[in-house]
Design a protein around this motif. Structure first.
Motif, PDB file in Angstrom:
ATOM      1  N   THR A  33       0.983  -1.196   0.133  1.00  0.00           N
ATOM      2  CA  THR A  33       0.035   0.096  -0.019  1.00  0.00           C
ATOM      3  C   THR A  33       0.925   1.242   0.068  1.00  0.00           C
ATOM      4  O   THR A  33       0.620   2.384  -0.756  1.00  0.00           O
ATOM      5  N   LEU A  34       1.767   1.311   0.840  1.00  0.00           N
ATOM      6  CA  LEU A  34       2.742   2.440   0.963  1.00  0.00           C
ATOM      7  C   LEU A  34       3.519   2.543  -0.316  1.00  0.00           C
ATOM      8  O   LEU A  34       3.410   3.863  -0.904  1.00  0.00           O
ATOM      9  N   VAL A  35       3.846   1.622  -1.244  1.00  0.00           N
ATOM     10  CA  VAL A  35       4.653   1.823  -2.403  1.00  0.00           C
ATOM     11  C   VAL A  35       3.661   2.390  -3.568  1.00  0.00           C
ATOM     12  O   VAL A  35       3.991   3.317  -4.176  1.00  0.00           O
ATOM     13  N   VAL A  36       2.282   1.811  -3.534  1.00  0.00           N
ATOM     14  CA  VAL A  36       1.536   2.067  -4.622  1.00  0.00           C
ATOM     15  C   VAL A  36       0.895   3.646  -4.244  1.00  0.00           C
ATOM     16  O   VAL A  36       0.976   4.493  -5.168  1.00  0.00           O
ATOM     17  N   ASN A  37       0.869   4.011  -2.918  1.00  0.00           N
ATOM     18  CA  ASN A  37       0.367   5.450  -2.624  1.00  0.00           C
ATOM     19  C   ASN A  37       1.565   6.503  -2.896  1.00  0.00           C
ATOM     20  O   ASN A  37       1.403   7.492  -3.246  1.00  0.00           O
TER      21      ASN A  37
ATOM     22  N   GLN B  67       4.242   6.060  -5.387  1.00  0.00           N
ATOM     23  CA  GLN B  67       5.004   5.672  -6.876  1.00  0.00           C
ATOM     24  C   GLN B  67       3.909   5.798  -7.734  1.00  0.00           C
ATOM     25  O   GLN B  67       4.098   6.181  -8.996  1.00  0.00           O
ATOM     26  N   ILE B  68       2.552   5.267  -7.502  1.00  0.00           N
ATOM     27  CA  ILE B  68       1.435   5.106  -8.553  1.00  0.00           C
ATOM     28  C   ILE B  68       0.716   6.179  -8.460  1.00  0.00           C
ATOM     29  O   ILE B  68      -0.040   6.664  -9.541  1.00  0.00           O
TER      30      ILE B  68
ATOM     31  N   ALA C   2      -0.991   9.181 -11.264  1.00  0.00           N
ATOM     32  CA  ALA C   2      -2.107   8.806 -11.821  1.00  0.00           C
ATOM     33  C   ALA C   2      -3.254   9.605 -11.591  1.00  0.00           C
ATOM     34  O   ALA C   2      -4.114  10.181 -12.196  1.00  0.00           O
ATOM     35  N   ALA C   3      -3.228  10.365 -10.131  1.00  0.00           N
ATOM     36  CA  ALA C   3      -4.254  11.294  -9.642  1.00  0.00           C
ATOM     37  C   ALA C   3      -3.889  12.520 -10.471  1.00  0.00           C
ATOM     38  O   ALA C   3      -5.103  13.132 -10.773  1.00  0.00           O
TER      39      ALA C   3
ATOM     40  N   ASP D 242      -6.805  17.653  -2.348  1.00  0.00           N
ATOM     41  CA  ASP D 242      -6.970  16.274  -2.568  1.00  0.00           C
ATOM     42  C   ASP D 242      -5.505  15.634  -2.489  1.00  0.00           C
ATOM     43  O   ASP D 242      -4.641  16.156  -3.364  1.00  0.00           O
ATOM     44  N   ASN D 243      -5.068  15.335  -1.413  1.00  0.00           N
ATOM     45  CA  ASN D 243      -3.598  14.589  -1.181  1.00  0.00           C
ATOM     46  C   ASN D 243      -3.169  13.545  -1.980  1.00  0.00           C
ATOM     47  O   ASN D 243      -2.080  13.288  -1.943  1.00  0.00           O
ATOM     48  N   ASP D 244      -3.996  12.876  -2.586  1.00  0.00           N
ATOM     49  CA  ASP D 244      -3.707  11.728  -3.348  1.00  0.00           C
ATOM     50  C   ASP D 244      -2.709  12.084  -4.562  1.00  0.00           C
ATOM     51  O   ASP D 244      -1.835  11.525  -4.987  1.00  0.00           O
ATOM     52  N   VAL D 245      -2.900  13.389  -5.167  1.00  0.00           N
ATOM     53  CA  VAL D 245      -2.088  14.036  -5.947  1.00  0.00           C
ATOM     54  C   VAL D 245      -0.504  14.182  -5.649  1.00  0.00           C
ATOM     55  O   VAL D 245       0.287  14.368  -6.604  1.00  0.00           O
ATOM     56  N   TYR D 246       0.070  14.237  -4.316  1.00  0.00           N
ATOM     57  CA  TYR D 246       1.287  14.339  -3.806  1.00  0.00           C
ATOM     58  C   TYR D 246       1.661  13.139  -3.253  1.00  0.00           C
ATOM     59  O   TYR D 246       0.927  12.375  -2.659  1.00  0.00           O
ATOM     60  N   SER D 247       2.996  12.886  -3.383  1.00  0.00           N
ATOM     61  CA  SER D 247       3.824  11.996  -2.584  1.00  0.00           C
ATOM     62  C   SER D 247       4.100  12.769  -1.148  1.00  0.00           C
ATOM     63  O   SER D 247       3.909  13.781  -0.916  1.00  0.00           O
TER      64      SER D 247
END
Length: 367
Positions: free
Chosen positions: A114-118, A120-121, A125-126, A248-253
């Motif tokens: 989950t950490l890697v997907v959140n 790196q991917i 994508a977002a 939307d924090n999904d767009v950031y690492s």
């Protein structure tokens, strides 16, 4: 790998994959299905709809990994309990802790995934999904982008920028107002423009007519595309504005969120609520993967039951636990944004509650 480990892992993998597919479908339907159906009705090309769907899925799938391991633990150990296999393992001298150990190890692997997907991917994508949504909104004749409200606190500028809509793809803003202030927060001027276009660093170009209201002199100056010399130029780029206005924090690492927090605190160009949201998002990038470990442990210990129960019981318990976790997490988010709790405490407190519950239940099962 011992026989007990192989037995448990075989039981857990299938339900986990099923859970990922199930919760992904449910979340996608709840969040985006109406929007996708609207695009189909409006005649958006199928390839763009498929592209958008694929770009939205990583953020959803990453959130389902922990939910799925909870369901998998409940279903797998519910079946093992119904077939008296747990009783046989206990009779052979295995403790509850030893029986669920493979699930904990599996959950740790899911947390790492989950950490890697959140990291790196999901962010790329977002980001691409956000741009594509803007492009589709333009083609559909709807409002482009979203309303924005940005504080500008720079060396020579103290201002508030407000725009009805923001087009990241075209790098334009519509129905814009820039209100400048003195150091003691007294307004000095208000610039109103129908549209602004970003042409380079520190160069927002006014399109069409604009009005400049000088507060002290109480008169209005009408300009035509020229930036008024009385108003300091806005140096924020479209990316900076997106950072300041996006929730939307999904767009950031995690690294990008940390840079934004440091810059916002240093330059003062982010509101306190925005900084709090970024801080909560930063710690949430860690707490969400760790939730898989808590969910896996809870699912396993709750799945071990003496009475024969059906699969429906496992589904009901999974839904109840996930609902409770999300309810607590939402309260924590509100309290973090309101300054009631530090962001890191708000992000990890639901996990602490879940961990305590898992330990108590495990102790009672071992008794």
């Amino acid at each position: 790998m011992k026989q007990i480990d192989r037995l448990v892992i075989r039981e857990i993998i299938g339900p986990w994959l099923f859970g990922v597919a199930l919760f992904t479908a449910l979340l996608f339907a709840g969040l985006y299905l109406n929007r996708v159906a609207d695009y189909v009705v409006k005649g958006v090309p199928p390839n763009q709809i498929v592209q958008l769907t694929l770009l939205l899925l990583p953020a959803i799938v990453a959130k389902t990994f922990g939910m799925a391991i909870l369901l998998a633990g409940l279903l797998a150990f519910g079946r093992l309990s119904s077939d008296s296999e747990v009783v046989a393992l206990r009779a052979a001298g295995a403790s509850i802790t030893r029986i669920i150990l493979p699930v904990i190890v599996f959950s740790i692997g899911i947390a790492a995934l989950t950490l890697v997907v959140n990291e790196q991917i999901v962010p790329p994508a977002a980001n691409r999904a956000k741009v594509l949504l803007i492009e589709l909104a333009e083609k559909g004749g709807g409002v482009t982008g979203e309303p924005i409200h940005v504080l500008i606190n720079e060396k020579d500028t103290n201002a508030v920028l407000v725009a009805r809509s923001f087009n990241l793809a075209a790098r334009t803003m519509s129905d814009v107002s820039v209100t400048t202030y003195t150091k003691d927060r007294k307004p000095t001027s208000i610039l109103l423009a129908k549209e602004m276009e970003f042409r380079g660093v520190g160069d927002w170009h006014i399109r069409g007519e604009s009005q400049l209201i000088l507060v002290d002199n109480a008169y209005v100056i009408r300009t035509n595309e020229a930036w008024p010399p009385q108003v300091p130029k806005v140096s924020l780029s479209p990316a900076d504005i997106m950072t300041a206005s996006n929730n939307d924090n999904d767009v950031y690492s995690m690294a990008e969120i940390k840079r934004q927090i440091d810059r916002g605190k240093r330059d003062g160009n982010l509101e306190k609520s925005r900084i709090a949201n970024l801080e909560y998002g930063f710690w949430n990038k860690i707490s969400v993967p760790l939730a898989a470990i808590i969910f896996g442990t809870l699912g396993a210990v709750l799945g071990i039951r003496n009475a024969r129960t059906g699969t429906a019981t496992g589904f009901a318990m999974a839904v109840g636990i996930i609902f409770g976790y999300m309810l607590i997490a939402n309260f924590m988010n509100v309290w973090a944004l309101g300054g009631v709790l530090p962001a890191w405490i708000a992000a990890f407190l639901p996990l602490v509650i879940g961990f305590v519950c898992a330990v108590i239940i495990m102790w009672r099962r071992n008794a």
